[in-house]
Write a protein that holds these residues in place. Sequence first.
Motif, PDB file in Angstrom:
ATOM      1  N   GLY A  12       0.864  -0.743   0.121  1.00 57.55           N
ATOM      2  CA  GLY A  12       0.368   0.373  -0.046  1.00 57.55           C
ATOM      3  C   GLY A  12       1.410   0.776   0.166  1.00 57.55           C
ATOM      4  N   ALA A  13       0.372   2.232  -0.492  1.00 55.87           N
ATOM      5  CA  ALA A  13       0.973   3.747  -0.711  1.00 55.87           C
ATOM      6  C   ALA A  13       0.359   4.830  -0.222  1.00 55.87           C
ATOM      7  N   ALA A  14       0.396   6.042   0.796  1.00 55.21           N
ATOM      8  CA  ALA A  14       0.203   7.838   0.250  1.00 55.21           C
ATOM      9  C   ALA A  14       1.136   8.487   0.503  1.00 55.21           C
ATOM     10  N   PRO A  15       1.397   8.679  -1.422  1.00 58.06           N
ATOM     11  CA  PRO A  15       2.233   9.385  -1.340  1.00 58.06           C
ATOM     12  C   PRO A  15       2.184  10.635  -1.154  1.00 58.06           C
ATOM     13  N   GLU A  16       1.588  10.994  -0.788  1.00 54.62           N
ATOM     14  CA  GLU A  16       1.235  12.546  -0.791  1.00 54.62           C
ATOM     15  C   GLU A  16       0.163  12.826   0.368  1.00 54.62           C
ATOM     16  N   TRP A  17       0.473  11.753   1.794  1.00 52.33           N
ATOM     17  CA  TRP A  17      -0.282  12.608   2.851  1.00 52.33           C
ATOM     18  C   TRP A  17      -0.274  13.690   3.486  1.00 52.33           C
ATOM     19  N   MET A  18      -1.277  14.311   4.285  1.00 52.30           N
ATOM     20  CA  MET A  18      -0.992  15.419   5.014  1.00 52.30           C
ATOM     21  C   MET A  18      -2.000  14.743   6.809  1.00 52.30           C
ATOM     22  N   SER A  19      -2.989  13.843   6.602  1.00 50.72           N
ATOM     23  CA  SER A  19      -4.151  14.162   7.631  1.00 50.72           C
ATOM     24  C   SER A  19      -3.397  12.922   8.842  1.00 50.72           C
ATOM     25  N   GLU A  20      -3.687  13.256   9.772  1.00 51.32           N
ATOM     26  CA  GLU A  20      -4.216  12.329  11.461  1.00 51.32           C
ATOM     27  C   GLU A  20      -4.213  10.654  10.761  1.00 51.32           C
TER      28      GLU A  20
END
Length: 654
Positions: free
Chosen positions: A556-564
Amino acid sequence: MEKKEKKKKELPPASELSSCDSTVQMIEKARRDGVSTAWDRAVEMKPCPIGVESACCKNCFMGPCRLNVRDPYSKVGICGATIDTIMARNFARMVATGTAAHSDHGLCILELFREVAKGNIADYTIKDPMKLEALSKELDLATEGKSVQEMALALYDELLKTYTNINGELPFVKRVPEKTAEQWRKLDIMPRGAMKEVMEMMSRTHIGCDQHYENITKQSSRTALADGWGGSMIATELSDIMFGTPSPTHAEVNMGVLKEDYVNIIVHGHEPNLFESMLLSVNDPFYVVMAKERGAKGINLVGMCCSGAEMMSRHGIPHAGNFGSTEAILVTGAVDAMAVDIQCIKQGLTKVAECYDTPLITTNPRCHIEGATHIEFHEHTPSECTDEIVTKAIARFATRSMPIEIPKKVSTGVHGFSYEYINYMLGGSFRGGYTPLNENIINGRIRGVAGVVGCVNPKVKQDSMHIALVKELIKNDVLVLQTGCSQISLAKEGLLVPEAAQFAGPGLAEVCETVGMPPVLGLGSCVDNTRILIAASEMVKTGGLGDCIADLPAAGAAPEWMSEKAIAIGQYFVASGVYTIFGVGFPIIKDTKFHDLLFDGLEKQGLGKWGFTIDPIEMAHMMIAHIDKKRAALGIDKARERVLLDMSDRRVIG
Ligand code: XCC
Ligand code: SF4
C-alpha cells in the motif's frame, strides 16, 4: 524594515505547485485577484524543524521539551522522556485522532441506520437489503424468517459493540483471516471497542504513563485496527446498505464539471447523508423551477473530497477535485454555494469564499468555522437544511456580479468498484468470487495488488506522486486499487477507464481486456479503504495465496499524505500485514529504536511494516520488490516468468 522584506519568499510559478491544470489556472487567477490559498501559504510557511521530525513534546507544562534532531539520544525531556517515548507518543496521538475521526463518522452512520430501521426517518431507506442479510450472516446473526427491520435492528445492536466493547473483540474480527486474527491475539493487539482504544491511548500518553515505545506502539496498532476493522468499516458497510452498494458508474471529474449558466452547488466533506439529501433537494421541482425563474438553466450538483467520491461511486455525481483544489474552485466565481460537513475543510475557505461572494455553509455540529454561515443538518429533518442551502445558492446565482472563469477540463472515468462488484465482475453471476483474481495472480498475469490512497499535500506538486506511482505500478502488471483524493488524481489523469489498459504491462492488460475493467479501480472515499481490507481477506480465504494477509503479494502507499487519518489508515494496514509506504516526509527520526520498530520490527513480528521515500518511481519499485518477495515465498515466482515468456513469444510470432 529591510529584514522584513527579505523574509517574504518569492512565489514559484503555479505550474510547479500542481499537476492539475485547472488548479494551476485558478492559483494564477487567485494571485491576480490578490487572494491567498494554501498553495501560496505553504511556500511561505517554514515547517518547524523539530516538529517535522517529531522531536518535541508538549504533553505537560514542565515543557514543551525540544530534543536534538541531529543527536536524538543526547538529551531527554524534563520528565526524562527519551526520544523514542516522545516520537511514539506523538505518533500514537495521530493514530488516535485519525481513528476518532473515522469512528465518530461511523457512529453517526450507525445511529442514522438505527433511526432508518425504526422508521423514524422518512428520507432514507434500506436500499440494499441483500447486503444487510449477507452482512448479518457473516456476523452470525439470525436471518431466517426475519423481516428487514428485525435484521437491521439486530445488526445495529451487534455493531454498536464496535464502539462500546470494553472487553472482547470487535464484531468485524469475524471477517479477518484466522491466522491474522491469531497473530493479533498472540501479540496482544486485538482491538476491543473504538471508544475504549482511543480513550486508553489518550490516557497512556499522558505524562508519566506508558513510557516504552514498544508498548505504546501496541496500543497504536489496537487503536488503528479499531478504525480499519471497526469505525471505518461500519461507515462503509452501513452507507452501502442505506444508500446503495456501488457498482461501476461513469462519472465526470475536474473543474470543467461546473456550468456557467447553472446554479452550481458543491458539497465537500465526508458524510454521505448531507449529500444524499442535497441530491433530493436539487431535484425537487420546486427548486428547479425557482432556479429557472432566476435565469438559470437548472441546478448543477457537484462533489469534492471524500463524500464527493462516495456520491460519484453511488450515483455518478460529477466530482470537481480533491483536497488540493477546494479553495481553487471558489476562485472560478462560479460556485453559488459550498456546503461542508466534517474533516479536511480548510479554514482558509472562508476568506476565499468571501472574496468571490460564495456562501460557505457549515452543517455539522462538530464543525463550525468562524466567518461561515452555519445551517445545522438534522438527520430527522434533513431537507430543512439542504433546501435552505439550495435557496441561498439560487439567490447568489441571481445576483452574480463577478466575472466567471471555469477551467474547461473534464475527464470521464468509471468509478464504484465495491468489494461485491469485484466479486461479480471477475466471476460472473454464476461463478462469483475471487478465484479468477487469485488464479491470475498465481499464474502471474497479475503480479500483485497495490492500494494507492490518501491525500494531496501542498508540500509536493499536487497529484504528481500519485500519477507517477500508479503508472509505474500498472506498467509492471500490478493491479491498483484506489480511494480518496488519490483516486481523483488518477481520474483527472484519465486512468480510470478500461482503455488505460494500454499503459499496463502485458499480463495485467490481458486481464483488463478480457474482463473489460480498468487497470486502476476506484473504490470510493477514505473510509472505503476497508473495501481493500475485505478484498484482501477474501483473497486469503479463496486460497492459493497463503493463509494470512501478510502472505499476500500486496502493498500500500499514500504518496502525498497529510492528515492524521492517513497515519491511522497506514497503521491499520501495517498491523493487518501490509507493507505501507508514505511519501512527503515521515514524522520520525531515522536510526532510532522507534523508527526501527515501525520500519522493520513489526514485520519480524509477523505484521506488515512502514516504508518511506519521496521518489514515486522508487516507491513503486519498493512495492514491486515486496510483491516479488511474497510471490517467491508462495512459490509462484516461476509461473510469472513462464507467462512473460509466453507473451514475448506470442509477440514475436505475431
Ligand atoms: Fe482528506 Fe478524505 Fe486525505 Fe482527502 S484523502 S485529504 S484525509 S479528503 Ni481521505
Ligand atoms: Fe517535557 Fe516530559 Fe512534559 Fe513532554 S511530558 S513536555 S517530555 S516534561
